[in-house]
Design a protein around this motif. Structure first.
Motif, short mmCIF file in Angstrom:
data_model
loop_
_atom_site.label_atom_id
_atom_site.label_comp_id
_atom_site.label_asym_id
_atom_site.label_seq_id
_atom_site.Cartn_x
_atom_site.Cartn_y
_atom_site.Cartn_z
N HIS A 242 20.70 10.71 5.64
CA HIS A 242 20.19 9.61 6.45
C HIS A 242 20.45 8.30 5.70
O HIS A 242 20.52 8.27 4.47
N ALA A 243 20.61 7.22 6.44
CA ALA A 243 20.85 5.92 5.82
C ALA A 243 19.73 5.52 4.86
O ALA A 243 19.94 4.70 3.95
N GLY A 289 22.41 7.55 11.05
CA GLY A 289 21.34 6.58 11.25
C GLY A 289 21.12 6.31 12.73
O GLY A 289 21.83 6.86 13.58
#
Length: 380
Positions: A242-243, A289
């Motif tokens: 995930h970002a 994201g």
């Protein structure tokens, strides 16, 4: 009568059609077949040329692909029917070196390449065009849906009359010198149906032949399988991150993912839909994201081919419209030159899924003219 005082023929040359030699690039499809038949009927000295771009006995040459074995056969039949010579040129090595290898390396580098543009730029409008000159042709004609118009500063490139068939995105890298020599007889037609009607009128066997789909050397649109064949061992597994830094799962190779992808990530059970927002090739990571992270306003562009009348760097900025993907309409933007071949493009309305390796094509904001374009890269 002096040559410069003779009336222009339909290809814009000051001589009778019978004295005008035209090399027609014949893919074996209905479009280029109609161009060849049309020019032959008008009395031009037509020479058909078809390129064998890969081993048409191999699995890569699938039904529905451009330049496959059946296409060479179809092009030859059209030439025999219309009574003009036809040649097949073996361009396998050139095509592999100039197009396929770069396609594979670009994907391995996390980009999303457009090999059809490179094929036009490096094979059809370079080597084939030089072959046409060697054959003493006055010009080379293709079945592309795009228009060439005479302007105050020379030949101009314009979008096709049929917006649904327009191929300007794939031809932005055509140089002014090439444009002087090229002709696109189908660009003014209002629909593909009009082309097929012409094919039927000429009695061509390809009149109802389906259009080619996908990239010619990529069976069923499965890019990753082709990359794995070309670069064995390229699909190394890694993390889906995930970002915000959370590790969400594992992937089976960065080459299986593209910017903007949502389906097939294998990370179900999350409360929000996630998209691929970055491919970190060096660390073998696929970064995901929320959708808003895909929105891009500034796009770095290089390898620019400029088709304007004024030098590209003669202004600090150009107010144009740009396409960042072939399937999207042009959007207004400000193009700021950095050099003759580099620029920063500011999109007035952010676009989602802008990816390195795609083209950014420049259009007249009000009108149909194409001002060239360049390649999107990781500048920031």
């Amino acid at each position: 009568m002096p040559l410069d005082r003779q009336p222009l023929n339909s290809l814009g040359l000051p001589k009778p059609p019978s004295q005008t030699r035209v090399v027609v690039a014949m893919s074996g499809g209905v479009d280029s077949s109609v161009v060849a038949a049309m020019l032959a009927e008008e009395g031009y000295d037509v020479v058909g040329v078809t390129l064998q771009l890969y081993d048409h006995g191999a699995a890569l040459a699938k039904k529905g692909a451009c330049c496959a074995g059946i296409d060479i056969h179809d092009a030859r039949r059209v030439a025999e029917q219309m009574g003009f010579p036809h040649y097949v040129l073996d361009y396998e090595n050139i095509f592999r070196d100039a197009v396929i290898d770069e396609f594979a390396d670009s994907y391995l580098g996390g980009a999303t390449p457009v090999p059809c543009i490179r094929c036009n730029e490096r094979v059809k409008f370079k080597d084939l065009l030089e072959t046409a000159r060697d054959l003493d042709a006055d010009c080379m004609a293709t079945g592309h849906y795009i228009q060439r118009k005479a302007g105050a500063g020379g030949a101009e490139l314009h979008s096709a009359a049929d917006a649904n068939r327009d191929q300007s995105y794939f031809l932005f890298s055509t140089t002014p010198e090439q444009l002087d020599y090229l002709r696109f007889p189908l660009g003014h037609l209002e629909s593909k149906a009009a082309t097929r009607e012409l094919a039927s009128r000429y009695g061509l066997t390809v009149a109802d032949k389906p259009d080619s789909q996908d990239i010619c050397f990529v069976p069923d649109g499965n890019y990753a399988s082709v990359i794995e064949k070309l670069r064995p061992g390229a699909a190394e597994p890694g993390e889906i991150v995930h970002a915000d830094g959370r590790v969400l799962g594992e992937h089976r190779g960065v080459i299986h993912y593209t910017i903007g992808q949502r389906r097939g990530l294998g990370i179900g059970g999350l409360s929000e839909p996630l998209y691929v927002v970055k491919l970190d090739v060096d660390n073998k990571r696929v970064v995901v994201g929320p959708k808003e992270m895909l929105a891009t306003r500034k796009v770095p562009v290089r390898e620019i081919n400029w088709l304007g009348d004024e030098p590209f760097t003669s202004r600090e900025e150009w107010h144009l419209s740009v396409k960042v993907r072939s399937t999207r309409p042009p959007r207004e933007a400000i193009v700021r030159p950095i050099s003759e071949t580099e620029a920063e493009v500011e999109l007035l309305t952010p676009e989602e899924g802008v990816s390195p390796g795609q083209a950014c094509v420049f259009y007249e904001t009000e009108g149909s003219r194409i001002f060239g374009g360049g390649w999107i890269w990781r500048g920031y």
